[in-house]
Scaffold this active site. Sequence first.
Site, PDB file in Angstrom:
ATOM      1  N   HIS A   1      29.540  48.933  42.342  1.00 14.67           N
ATOM      2  CA  HIS A   1      28.838  47.763  42.877  1.00 14.67           C
ATOM      3  C   HIS A   1      27.472  48.187  43.416  1.00 14.67           C
ATOM      4  O   HIS A   1      27.382  49.083  44.252  1.00 14.67           O
ATOM      5  CB  HIS A   1      29.701  47.150  43.984  1.00 14.67           C
ATOM      6  CG  HIS A   1      29.182  45.863  44.553  1.00 14.67           C
ATOM      7  ND1 HIS A   1      29.435  44.630  43.968  1.00 14.67           N
ATOM      8  CD2 HIS A   1      28.439  45.606  45.661  1.00 14.67           C
ATOM      9  CE1 HIS A   1      28.876  43.681  44.700  1.00 14.67           C
ATOM     10  NE2 HIS A   1      28.252  44.237  45.731  1.00 14.67           N
TER      11      HIS A   1
ATOM     12  N   MET B   1      20.881  40.030  45.804  1.00 10.92           N
ATOM     13  CA  MET B   1      20.598  39.280  47.034  1.00 10.92           C
ATOM     14  C   MET B   1      19.086  39.133  47.126  1.00 10.92           C
ATOM     15  O   MET B   1      18.419  39.741  47.959  1.00 10.92           O
ATOM     16  CB  MET B   1      21.182  40.034  48.241  1.00 10.92           C
ATOM     17  CG  MET B   1      22.702  39.924  48.307  1.00 10.92           C
ATOM     18  SD  MET B   1      23.436  41.180  49.367  1.00 10.92           S
ATOM     19  CE  MET B   1      23.526  42.526  48.193  1.00 10.92           C
TER      20      MET B   1
ATOM     21  N   GLY C   1      32.233  49.199  50.621  1.00  6.84           N
ATOM     22  CA  GLY C   1      31.179  50.186  50.848  1.00  6.84           C
ATOM     23  C   GLY C   1      31.637  51.256  51.809  1.00  6.84           C
ATOM     24  O   GLY C   1      32.077  52.338  51.403  1.00  6.84           O
ATOM     25  N   SER C   2      31.605  50.942  53.105  1.00 10.01           N
ATOM     26  CA  SER C   2      31.949  51.942  54.128  1.00 10.01           C
ATOM     27  C   SER C   2      33.352  52.505  53.966  1.00 10.01           C
ATOM     28  O   SER C   2      33.577  53.686  54.213  1.00 10.01           O
ATOM     29  CB  SER C   2      31.811  51.363  55.540  1.00 10.01           C
ATOM     30  OG  SER C   2      31.181  50.136  55.531  1.00 10.01           O
TER      31      SER C   2
ATOM     32  N   SER D   1      30.848  49.991  46.728  1.00 13.81           N
ATOM     33  CA  SER D   1      29.428  49.655  46.867  1.00 13.81           C
ATOM     34  C   SER D   1      28.641  50.876  47.304  1.00 13.81           C
ATOM     35  O   SER D   1      28.878  51.424  48.387  1.00 13.81           O
ATOM     36  CB  SER D   1      29.254  48.535  47.897  1.00 13.81           C
ATOM     37  OG  SER D   1      27.910  48.522  48.338  1.00 13.81           O
TER      38      SER D   1
ATOM     39  N   GLY E   1      29.054  47.738  56.512  1.00 12.25           N
ATOM     40  CA  GLY E   1      29.702  48.087  57.769  1.00 12.25           C
ATOM     41  C   GLY E   1      29.933  46.943  58.742  1.00 12.25           C
ATOM     42  O   GLY E   1      30.190  47.174  59.924  1.00 12.25           O
TER      43      GLY E   1
ATOM     44  N   ASP F   1      33.504  40.566  48.987  1.00  8.83           N
ATOM     45  CA  ASP F   1      32.514  41.578  49.358  1.00  8.83           C
ATOM     46  C   ASP F   1      32.185  41.486  50.842  1.00  8.83           C
ATOM     47  O   ASP F   1      31.656  40.475  51.302  1.00  8.83           O
ATOM     48  CB  ASP F   1      31.259  41.334  48.500  1.00  8.83           C
ATOM     49  CG  ASP F   1      30.171  42.379  48.711  1.00  8.83           C
ATOM     50  OD1 ASP F   1      30.370  43.325  49.481  1.00  8.83           O
ATOM     51  OD2 ASP F   1      29.107  42.230  48.069  1.00  8.83           O
ATOM     52  N   GLY F   2      32.518  42.551  51.574  1.00  8.45           N
ATOM     53  CA  GLY F   2      32.152  42.636  52.991  1.00  8.45           C
ATOM     54  C   GLY F   2      33.342  42.884  53.888  1.00  8.45           C
ATOM     55  O   GLY F   2      34.263  42.070  53.947  1.00  8.45           O
ATOM     56  N   GLY F   3      33.350  44.053  54.521  1.00  6.44           N
ATOM     57  CA  GLY F   3      34.414  44.348  55.475  1.00  6.44           C
ATOM     58  C   GLY F   3      35.778  44.579  54.848  1.00  6.44           C
ATOM     59  O   GLY F   3      36.809  44.404  55.511  1.00  6.44           O
TER      60      GLY F   3
ATOM     61  N   GLY G   1      23.456  41.541  53.684  1.00 12.68           N
ATOM     62  CA  GLY G   1      22.270  42.249  54.183  1.00 12.68           C
ATOM     63  C   GLY G   1      22.569  43.670  54.613  1.00 12.68           C
ATOM     64  O   GLY G   1      21.721  44.541  54.491  1.00 12.68           O
TER      65      GLY G   1
ATOM     66  N   ASP H   1      24.087  46.864  45.314  1.00 12.98           N
ATOM     67  CA  ASP H   1      23.534  45.790  46.136  1.00 12.98           C
ATOM     68  C   ASP H   1      22.014  45.810  46.088  1.00 12.98           C
ATOM     69  O   ASP H   1      21.386  46.750  46.553  1.00 12.98           O
ATOM     70  CB  ASP H   1      24.010  45.956  47.584  1.00 12.98           C
ATOM     71  CG  ASP H   1      25.474  45.595  47.728  1.00 12.98           C
ATOM     72  OD1 ASP H   1      25.843  44.476  47.334  1.00 12.98           O
ATOM     73  OD2 ASP H   1      26.255  46.434  48.214  1.00 12.98           O
TER      74      ASP H   1
HETATM   75  C1  DX5 Z   1      26.522  43.348  51.999  1.00 15.45           C
HETATM   76  C2  DX5 Z   1      26.745  43.880  50.605  1.00 15.45           C
HETATM   77  C3  DX5 Z   1      28.039  44.595  50.474  1.00 15.45           C
HETATM   78  C4  DX5 Z   1      28.190  45.803  51.362  1.00 15.45           C
HETATM   79  C5  DX5 Z   1      29.625  45.918  51.718  1.00 15.45           C
HETATM   80  O1  DX5 Z   1      25.390  42.587  52.037  1.00 15.45           O
HETATM   81  O2  DX5 Z   1      26.732  42.834  49.647  1.00 15.45           O
HETATM   82  O3  DX5 Z   1      28.311  44.925  49.110  1.00 15.45           O
HETATM   83  O4  DX5 Z   1      27.766  46.985  50.766  1.00 15.45           O
HETATM   84  O5  DX5 Z   1      29.749  46.933  52.646  1.00 15.45           O
HETATM   85  P1  DX5 Z   1      31.065  47.099  53.535  1.00 15.45           P
HETATM   86  O6  DX5 Z   1      32.199  47.329  52.596  1.00 15.45           O
HETATM   87  O7  DX5 Z   1      30.742  48.302  54.360  1.00 15.45           O
HETATM   88  O8  DX5 Z   1      31.227  45.849  54.339  1.00 15.45           O
HETATM   89 ZN    ZN Z   2      27.477  43.313  47.494  1.00 11.58          ZN
END
Ligand code: DX5
Ligand code: ZN
Length: 231
Positions: A33, A68, A197-198, A8, A145, A175-177, A142, A35
């Site tokens: 990805h 989103m 993402g992170s 992401s 990280g 998606d997320g963490g 939203g 967002d």
């Molecule tokens: C959160 C996004 C994710 C986000 C994930 O609202 O939909 O795609 O970028 O980031 P990490 O991998 O850092 O949780």
């Molecule tokens: Zn996402």
Amino acid sequence: MTIRLAPSILAADFAKLGDAVAAAERGGADLVHVDVMDGHFVPNLTVGPPVVRSLKRVARVPLDVHLMITDPDRYAEAFVEAGASMLSVHVEVLPHLNRTLTFIKGLGARAGVAINPSTPLVMLEEVAADVDHVLVMSVNPGFGGQAFLPRSASKIRALRAMLDRAGNPAPIEVDGGIDLDTVGEVVTAGAEILVAGSAVFGAPDIAAAARALRAAAEQAAAARDEEASRR
Ligand code: DX5
Ligand code: ZN
């Protein structure tokens, strides 16, 4: 199962997006990805079709766009025109989900439904046969990280069973963490598309981080396949 890594760009340096995407691709990224946040559905703002269009020019892999936003029906076409190959829309904002999915497919993109952590899976029951993929949010959307919500693994497992009952092999995206600590359990539960993402763009070596995450996911997938073949 077929693992796909979808880094992401939310966690990337927006002044160097092209370089970041190239590094992720060198590390084995299968998708990019993107967002999209509107400041209404989620308390944050990000990017729109112009950035997708620019990414489309430099990315070698397909763009996976996560909307989103409160009015995806209004903007879906602009994102597909800009270069989105996969589009995910949130079940929480769509009273006529079948119509939206049909519309997105008609535009020529893969149509997926995203579901928030607090939204029950039953909301997807009637469209389970029609989705091209389902995106399970494992944090409240939203921000990047955030910490992975542990209940997400059992939700993925139950969703896989629901899709299988509907005769739909559509992949589950999470998606997320997602990082080296959490990727194993979501793949074991049935996730095949892994957004990170992170864990990728926040790392000092983006390509190495992508490679490591993909390898960990592949390992868990091989173990899951082996387990399934013994049953
Ligand atoms: C959160 C996004 C994710 C986000 C994930 O609202 O939909 O795609 O970028 O980031 P990490 O991998 O850092 O949780
Ligand atoms: Zn996402």
